[in-house]
Design a protein around this motif. Structure first.
Motif, PDB file in Angstrom:
ATOM      1  N   GLY A 170      49.657  33.460  40.589  1.00  0.00           N
ATOM      2  CA  GLY A 170      48.735  33.052  41.646  1.00  0.00           C
ATOM      3  C   GLY A 170      48.540  34.141  42.680  1.00  0.00           C
ATOM      4  O   GLY A 170      47.427  34.371  43.158  1.00  0.00           O
ATOM      5  N   ALA A 171      49.632  34.840  43.024  1.00  0.00           N
ATOM      6  CA  ALA A 171      49.538  35.933  43.993  1.00  0.00           C
ATOM      7  C   ALA A 171      48.672  37.072  43.458  1.00  0.00           C
ATOM      8  O   ALA A 171      47.888  37.677  44.199  1.00  0.00           O
ATOM      9  CB  ALA A 171      50.932  36.443  44.344  1.00  0.00           C
ATOM     10  N   MET A 172      48.809  37.379  42.166  1.00  0.00           N
ATOM     11  CA  MET A 172      47.964  38.417  41.570  1.00  0.00           C
ATOM     12  C   MET A 172      46.497  37.995  41.590  1.00  0.00           C
ATOM     13  O   MET A 172      45.609  38.814  41.844  1.00  0.00           O
ATOM     14  CB  MET A 172      48.424  38.711  40.143  1.00  0.00           C
ATOM     15  N   ALA A 173      46.244  36.710  41.332  1.00  0.00           N
ATOM     16  CA  ALA A 173      44.866  36.211  41.376  1.00  0.00           C
ATOM     17  C   ALA A 173      44.283  36.381  42.781  1.00  0.00           C
ATOM     18  O   ALA A 173      43.124  36.779  42.942  1.00  0.00           O
ATOM     19  CB  ALA A 173      44.825  34.747  40.948  1.00  0.00           C
ATOM     20  N   LEU A 174      45.097  36.101  43.797  1.00  0.00           N
ATOM     21  CA  LEU A 174      44.629  36.286  45.168  1.00  0.00           C
ATOM     22  C   LEU A 174      44.238  37.739  45.413  1.00  0.00           C
ATOM     23  O   LEU A 174      43.215  38.020  46.051  1.00  0.00           O
ATOM     24  CB  LEU A 174      45.715  35.882  46.162  1.00  0.00           C
ATOM     25  N   GLY A 175      45.050  38.665  44.906  1.00  0.00           N
ATOM     26  CA  GLY A 175      44.779  40.082  45.126  1.00  0.00           C
ATOM     27  C   GLY A 175      43.424  40.504  44.599  1.00  0.00           C
ATOM     28  O   GLY A 175      42.631  41.129  45.322  1.00  0.00           O
ATOM     29  N   TYR A 182      40.516  38.751  46.591  1.00  0.00           N
ATOM     30  CA  TYR A 182      40.203  39.363  47.886  1.00  0.00           C
ATOM     31  C   TYR A 182      39.536  40.729  47.710  1.00  0.00           C
ATOM     32  O   TYR A 182      38.688  41.121  48.527  1.00  0.00           O
ATOM     33  CB  TYR A 182      41.474  39.493  48.726  1.00  0.00           C
ATOM     34  N   ALA A 183      39.891  41.445  46.657  1.00  0.00           N
ATOM     35  CA  ALA A 183      39.221  42.725  46.389  1.00  0.00           C
ATOM     36  C   ALA A 183      37.747  42.500  46.081  1.00  0.00           C
ATOM     37  O   ALA A 183      36.869  43.234  46.560  1.00  0.00           O
ATOM     38  CB  ALA A 183      39.906  43.439  45.226  1.00  0.00           C
ATOM     39  N   ALA A 184      37.461  41.486  45.281  1.00  0.00           N
ATOM     40  CA  ALA A 184      36.074  41.176  44.932  1.00  0.00           C
ATOM     41  C   ALA A 184      35.291  40.720  46.161  1.00  0.00           C
ATOM     42  O   ALA A 184      34.131  41.111  46.361  1.00  0.00           O
ATOM     43  CB  ALA A 184      36.035  40.099  43.849  1.00  0.00           C
ATOM     44  N   VAL A 213      35.341  33.543  42.401  1.00  0.00           N
ATOM     45  CA  VAL A 213      34.999  34.525  43.431  1.00  0.00           C
ATOM     46  C   VAL A 213      34.512  35.825  42.796  1.00  0.00           C
ATOM     47  O   VAL A 213      33.529  36.425  43.252  1.00  0.00           O
ATOM     48  CB  VAL A 213      36.206  34.774  44.350  1.00  0.00           C
ATOM     49  N   CYS A 214      35.179  36.272  41.748  1.00  0.00           N
ATOM     50  CA  CYS A 214      34.752  37.508  41.075  1.00  0.00           C
ATOM     51  C   CYS A 214      33.367  37.339  40.464  1.00  0.00           C
ATOM     52  O   CYS A 214      32.544  38.271  40.501  1.00  0.00           O
ATOM     53  CB  CYS A 214      35.771  37.907  40.004  1.00  0.00           C
ATOM     54  N   ASP A 215      33.100  36.170  39.920  1.00  0.00           N
ATOM     55  CA  ASP A 215      31.771  35.908  39.363  1.00  0.00           C
ATOM     56  C   ASP A 215      30.721  35.904  40.468  1.00  0.00           C
ATOM     57  O   ASP A 215      29.640  36.506  40.323  1.00  0.00           O
ATOM     58  CB  ASP A 215      31.774  34.562  38.643  1.00  0.00           C
ATOM     59  N   GLN A 216      31.021  35.254  41.581  1.00  0.00           N
ATOM     60  CA  GLN A 216      30.066  35.219  42.689  1.00  0.00           C
ATOM     61  C   GLN A 216      29.853  36.612  43.289  1.00  0.00           C
ATOM     62  O   GLN A 216      28.737  36.958  43.701  1.00  0.00           O
ATOM     63  CB  GLN A 216      30.555  34.248  43.768  1.00  0.00           C
TER      64      GLN A 216
END
Length: 377
Positions: free
Chosen positions: A245-250, A253-255, A328-331
């Motif tokens: 989950g923490a990696m997903a957040l990273g 937030y970059a995207a 988020v990455c898709d958006q």
């Protein structure tokens, strides 16, 4: 529950945020294109003490909590998911059982050098017919004089081509229950097979591993008793889900940062596109979803640190954070429009890499089953 970071937590986050901005992010695209294990940055993170964060000072670690580790890992993932996957493997799954169950020789010769980045560890659980279903693991370990002979096929083994040792789960004893073994790369009968070419995380090699009449000495049976492997593994799965989950957040937030930057710079019809309500709505929804995911992930980490029941919350956190980050990455790619499809911009990498978090630690469908089962109790 207090979500305000302590001074120590802020220092950890800020330290690794600087490392991300100064060392990881500038190299991320080149690492991806090289499609090779990021040895140099891997060692730099070792020198920063990353691999020992969750281990006691007595063995070369710093004895930090899971919350601090997640703060650091999130920043690494913000720079490169490939590097984050490599260091997450090294820091938890690749070394945990050596520290917890290994004898003095294993700790001194393999575990401590691994914390220094001098040895690389991997874990072998997944098989062609066994993923989330641990009961389908078919690899066997037959007792012989002085040790065991292991036979089986493993797949989707992270860092396998560069690993110095492998934590292997195999069935042993009359009841054929899961037992944990340590197999070193030069053991006869261990073969690292073909590399699996993936959609994303190109700098994180993943391969098949074969064990054919592989002799493992008694000293390398990590399990204290035959058959205790599943219990140890299930205790670790919650932490795996939280750090995923923490990696997903990273990457999420970059995207978001890239979409926000682009929207401020890109002009259409005489004004920046972030002045258009359609884009504003996207950015606001992305930021809000990530904020909610952040609270879920660190709430689960806090429960783990406080030694409270946390497995249901870990499944919820991983489920929501990975699905949120994927959205988020898709958006973000939609905000960039045609440039979101171009290899010149990092959004395409985020979009590819984020799917790694949808799989690791259990698929969303499996996690929903786990959450529902916990609720029924």
């Amino acid at each position: 529950m207090n979500f305000e970071l302590t001074p120590e937590q802020r220092a950890v986050r800020d330290n690794f945020a600087r490392f991300c901005d100064e060392r990881i992010a500038p190299q991320a695209a080149a690492l991806d294109e090289a499609r090779a294990f990021p040895h140099a940055l891997f060692k730099e993170l070792a020198d920063l003490g990353f691999f020992g964060m969750r281990y006691p000072e007595a063995v070369g670690g710093s004895g930090m909590a899971l919350s601090e580790f997640c703060l650091a890992l999130q920043e690494v993932a913000r720079g490169s998911m490939s590097l984050a996957g490599a260091v997450a493997m090294q820091s938890l799954m690749g070394t945990k059982f050596l520290h917890m169950l290994g004898n003095a020789d294993i700790v001194e010769r393999l575990f401590k050098p691994a914390l220094r980045g001098e040895k690389i560890g991997a874990i072998c659980m997944t098989e062609p017919n066994a993923g989330s279903d641990l009961g389908s693991i078919a690899t066997t370990a037959r007792k012989v004089d002085g040790g065991y002979v292991i036979n089986g096929q493993k797949t989707w083994i992270t860092s396998a081509p560069v690993a110095d040792f492998f934590t292997v789960f195999a069935r042993a004893g009359e009841e054929k229950k899961l037992t944990i073994f340590l197999v070193e790369k030069d053991f006869k009968g261990l073969t690292v097979g073909r590399e699996i070419h993936k959609m994303g995380v190109w700098a994180l090699p993943t391969s098949e591993v074969a064990l054919m009449d592989c002799f493992v000495p008694d000293s390398h049976r990590l399990s204290k008793e035959e058959g205790d492997g599943e219990g140890h593994l299930r205790k670790t799965l919650g932490e795996i889900r939280i750090i995923t989950g923490a990696m997903a957040l990273g990457v999420g937030y970059a995207a978001l940062a890239e979409a926000n930057r682009y929207a401020a710079e890109r002009s259409q019809f005489g004004k920046p596109i972030n002045r258009f309500q359609a884009i504003q709505m996207k950015l606001a929804e992305m930021a809000t979803s990530l904020e909610a995911a952040t609270h879920l992930v660190y709430s689960a980490a806090w429960l783990r640190d406080a030694d409270k029941p946390y497995h249901q919350q870990a499944a919820m956190a991983k489920l929501f954070a990975s699905e949120t980050a994927a959205s988020v990455c898709d958006q973000a790619a939609r905000v960039l429009a045609s440039y979101g499809y171009a290899m010149d911009y990092p959004v395409q990498r985020y979009l590819r890499d984020v799917r790694f978090t949808l799989i690791g630690g259990g698929t969303s469908e499996i996690l929903k089953m786990i959450i529902a089962k916990e609720m029924s109790r």
